[in-house]
Design a protein around this motif. Structure first.
Motif, short mmCIF file in Angstrom:
data_model
loop_
_atom_site.label_atom_id
_atom_site.label_comp_id
_atom_site.label_asym_id
_atom_site.label_seq_id
_atom_site.Cartn_x
_atom_site.Cartn_y
_atom_site.Cartn_z
N ALA A 1 -23.50 2.44 102.68
CA ALA A 1 -22.34 1.93 101.95
C ALA A 1 -22.29 2.48 100.52
O ALA A 1 -21.23 2.54 99.91
CB ALA A 1 -22.36 0.40 101.93
N ASP A 2 -23.45 2.90 100.00
CA ASP A 2 -23.54 3.43 98.63
C ASP A 2 -23.25 4.93 98.56
O ASP A 2 -23.16 5.49 97.47
CB ASP A 2 -24.94 3.18 98.06
N PHE A 3 -23.13 5.59 99.71
CA PHE A 3 -23.01 7.03 99.77
C PHE A 3 -21.80 7.58 99.00
O PHE A 3 -21.94 8.54 98.24
CB PHE A 3 -23.00 7.50 101.23
N PRO A 4 -20.60 7.03 99.16
CA PRO A 4 -19.45 7.59 98.43
C PRO A 4 -19.64 7.61 96.90
O PRO A 4 -19.26 8.59 96.24
CB PRO A 4 -18.29 6.69 98.84
N LYS A 5 -20.24 6.58 96.33
CA LYS A 5 -20.49 6.55 94.88
C LYS A 5 -21.51 7.64 94.50
O LYS A 5 -21.35 8.31 93.48
CB LYS A 5 -20.99 5.16 94.47
N TYR A 6 -22.54 7.80 95.30
CA TYR A 6 -23.54 8.85 95.08
C TYR A 6 -22.86 10.23 95.06
O TYR A 6 -23.13 11.05 94.18
CB TYR A 6 -24.61 8.78 96.17
N ILE A 7 -21.97 10.46 96.00
CA ILE A 7 -21.25 11.74 96.07
C ILE A 7 -20.46 11.97 94.78
O ILE A 7 -20.48 13.07 94.22
CB ILE A 7 -20.34 11.79 97.31
N GLN A 8 -19.77 10.96 94.30
CA GLN A 8 -19.02 11.10 93.06
C GLN A 8 -19.95 11.40 91.88
O GLN A 8 -19.64 12.25 91.04
CB GLN A 8 -18.21 9.83 92.77
N ASP A 9 -21.11 10.74 91.84
CA ASP A 9 -22.06 10.96 90.75
C ASP A 9 -22.58 12.39 90.73
O ASP A 9 -22.64 13.02 89.67
CB ASP A 9 -23.25 9.99 90.86
N ILE A 10 -22.96 12.92 91.90
CA ILE A 10 -23.51 14.28 91.89
C ILE A 10 -22.42 15.34 91.74
O ILE A 10 -22.67 16.42 91.20
CB ILE A 10 -24.44 14.57 93.08
#
Length: 129
Positions: A18-27
């Motif tokens: 569930a946290d993956f989309p935010k991680y993608i935005q961060d990187i």
């Protein structure tokens, strides 16, 4: 350019799928345009502009990747992971058991593509913004 340490700091915030989309935005903000993660040990190659690339170290002991791909089992496990019901290592073990060798993420297209050991596409997903 970005460093593996910067990416790892962003990844530490990921507890479930569930946290993956935010991680993608961060990187993506760091300058990552794509990456390829190998299930056997979770080492990842990250790509940036102007042919820049860096590799992370293995994250765990090597997993055995099943020779026969079970796409239905994989998709069921992926759904559980995306709902926050499994952690990252459990997801990687589930991928290995289902015959998934790696995934590639394209941050320009915002897609994540999963592959078997024969480099066949098993699933292409759009990453939510």
């Amino acid at each position: 350019m970005f460093t593996v340490q910067q990416i790892e700091l962003a990844h530490e915030k990921v507890k479930t799928g569930a946290d993956f989309p935010k991680y993608i935005q961060d990187i993506k903000e760091l300058g990552v345009i794509a990456f390829e993660t190998f299930v056997k040990d979770s080492h990842t190659q990250y790509f940036g502009e102007n042919n820049f690339s860096i590799n992370s170290h293995p994250q765990y002991e090597e997993l055995y990747i099943a020779e026969i791909t079970d796409a239905h089992k994989f998709m069921a496990q992926l759904k559980l992971h995306q709902q926050g019901k499994t952690d990252y290592f459990t997801f990687c073990k589930d991928c290995a058991e289902a015959g998934i060798e790696k995934w590639k993420v394209d941050l320009n297209q915002m897609t994540c593509t999963y592959y078997d050991q024969s480099d066949h596409e098993i699933l292409v997903e759009e990453i939510p913004n």
